[in-house]
Write a protein that holds these residues in place. Structure first.
Motif, PDB file in Angstrom:
ATOM      1  N   ASP A  97      -0.849  -7.062   5.212  1.00  0.00           N
ATOM      2  CA  ASP A  97      -1.645  -7.129   6.431  1.00  0.00           C
ATOM      3  C   ASP A  97      -1.870  -5.745   7.062  1.00  0.00           C
ATOM      4  O   ASP A  97      -1.982  -5.608   8.282  1.00  0.00           O
ATOM      5  N   HIS A  98      -1.937  -4.721   6.230  1.00  0.00           N
ATOM      6  CA  HIS A  98      -2.168  -3.358   6.729  1.00  0.00           C
ATOM      7  C   HIS A  98      -3.607  -3.192   7.194  1.00  0.00           C
ATOM      8  O   HIS A  98      -4.544  -3.684   6.561  1.00  0.00           O
ATOM      9  N   GLU A  99      -3.760  -2.441   8.297  1.00  0.00           N
ATOM     10  CA  GLU A  99      -5.105  -2.173   8.804  1.00  0.00           C
ATOM     11  C   GLU A  99      -5.853  -1.166   7.923  1.00  0.00           C
ATOM     12  O   GLU A  99      -7.047  -1.281   7.706  1.00  0.00           O
ATOM     13  N   SER A 153      -2.635   1.582   0.842  1.00  0.00           N
ATOM     14  CA  SER A 153      -2.741   0.966   2.155  1.00  0.00           C
ATOM     15  C   SER A 153      -1.673   1.554   3.067  1.00  0.00           C
ATOM     16  O   SER A 153      -0.685   2.137   2.601  1.00  0.00           O
ATOM     17  N   ARG A 154      -1.871   1.368   4.365  1.00  0.00           N
ATOM     18  CA  ARG A 154      -0.993   2.011   5.330  1.00  0.00           C
ATOM     19  C   ARG A 154      -0.995   1.231   6.630  1.00  0.00           C
ATOM     20  O   ARG A 154      -2.044   0.787   7.109  1.00  0.00           O
ATOM     21  N   ALA A 155       0.221   1.124   7.237  1.00  0.00           N
ATOM     22  CA  ALA A 155       0.332   0.536   8.566  1.00  0.00           C
ATOM     23  C   ALA A 155       0.558   1.654   9.569  1.00  0.00           C
ATOM     24  O   ALA A 155       1.626   2.239   9.600  1.00  0.00           O
ATOM     25  N   GLN A 156      -0.429   1.978  10.348  1.00  0.00           N
ATOM     26  CA  GLN A 156      -0.359   2.976  11.419  1.00  0.00           C
ATOM     27  C   GLN A 156       0.254   4.279  10.947  1.00  0.00           C
ATOM     28  O   GLN A 156      -0.236   4.886  10.033  1.00  0.00           O
ATOM     29  N   ASN A 189      -6.390   8.761  10.576  1.00  0.00           N
ATOM     30  CA  ASN A 189      -5.531   7.984   9.685  1.00  0.00           C
ATOM     31  C   ASN A 189      -5.306   8.623   8.337  1.00  0.00           C
ATOM     32  O   ASN A 189      -4.624   8.058   7.499  1.00  0.00           O
TER      33      ASN A 189
END
Lengths: 111, 110
Positions: free
Chosen positions: A28-30, A93-96, B96
């Protein structure tokens, strides 16, 4: 552990073909990213996405487009493959502010 | 321009011979610094995150340290299975994206 899955490990395509590289993450990474990696040039960012349907160009977007219709899936599209797009393609992918987690890569050869 | 430079480009060590890899950075604002290990034909594998000068992280034979301008990855008594490319990346204060260095190729011979 985050899992980033790239649909193909190896691909061989012909010049001029439209090529789709698929990537799915399960956390569920943005943020999701597409890099290409070439000897001597390191990792270069092609495109990234910070939300569904949102995208930003990276350092080398020419010849590529992307699609993010669902949060977990990020696709890289080569509109008309050329031999100079032969490379290793890495999805991530990455979360914040946390680390980027990579898939296992797709080795694309354009002949 | 934001830049990350790794040295040396390649390093050959004998098994048990300790050494250090360097990652120097020139960025507008640092949010975090990351070390990765990459085996041939595979995606990079995350090792460490460092957020502030003076911070240290350890994992088995590896120890990462951070100053205001550079980071070191110390390898103590390396084994052949430590052979890989080690990548450094910085997360900028704004946005990001991660900026990657070109990597150091490490070969450890028995």
């Amino acid at each position: 552990d985050v899992k980033v899955t790239q649909s193909s490990r190896y691909l061989v395509k012909r010049t001029g073909e439209k090529v789709f590289l698929e990537c799915v993450q399960d956390m569920d990474h943005e943020n999701m990213f597409w890099y290409r990696q070439d000897p001597g040039l390191g990792l270069r960012l092609i495109y990234f996405s910070y939300d569904v349907k949102m995208k930003e160009k990276g350092d080398i977007p020419e010849g590529y487009s992307v699609s993010r219709e669902k949060k977990e899936r990020f696709s890289l599209i080569l509109e008309s493959a050329s031999t100079n797009q032969t490379s290793m393609y890495l999805c991530a992918s990455r979360a914040q502010v946390l680390q980027v987690d990579f898939g296992s890569g797709t080795r694309l050869t354009v002949v | 321009e934001d830049q990350v430079t790794q040295s040396p480009e390649a390093l050959r060590l004998q098994e048990g011979e300790s050494s250090s890899l360097n990652c120097s950075y020139t960025v507008s604002g640092l949010r975090g610094l990351f070390w990765y290990r990459q085996d041939p034909g595979k995606g990079p594998e995350f090792l460490f995150t460092l957020y502030s000068a003076g911070e240290e992280k350890e994992k088995e034979r590896l120890k990462a340290t951070l100053t205001k301008k550079e980071s070191f990855l110390h390898i103590t008594a390396p084994k052949p299975e430590d052979s890989a490319t080690y990548l450094c990346a910085v997360s900028l204060e704004y946005g990001n994206k991660l900026v990657f260095g070109a990597g150091t190729i490490l070969r450890v011979k028995s």
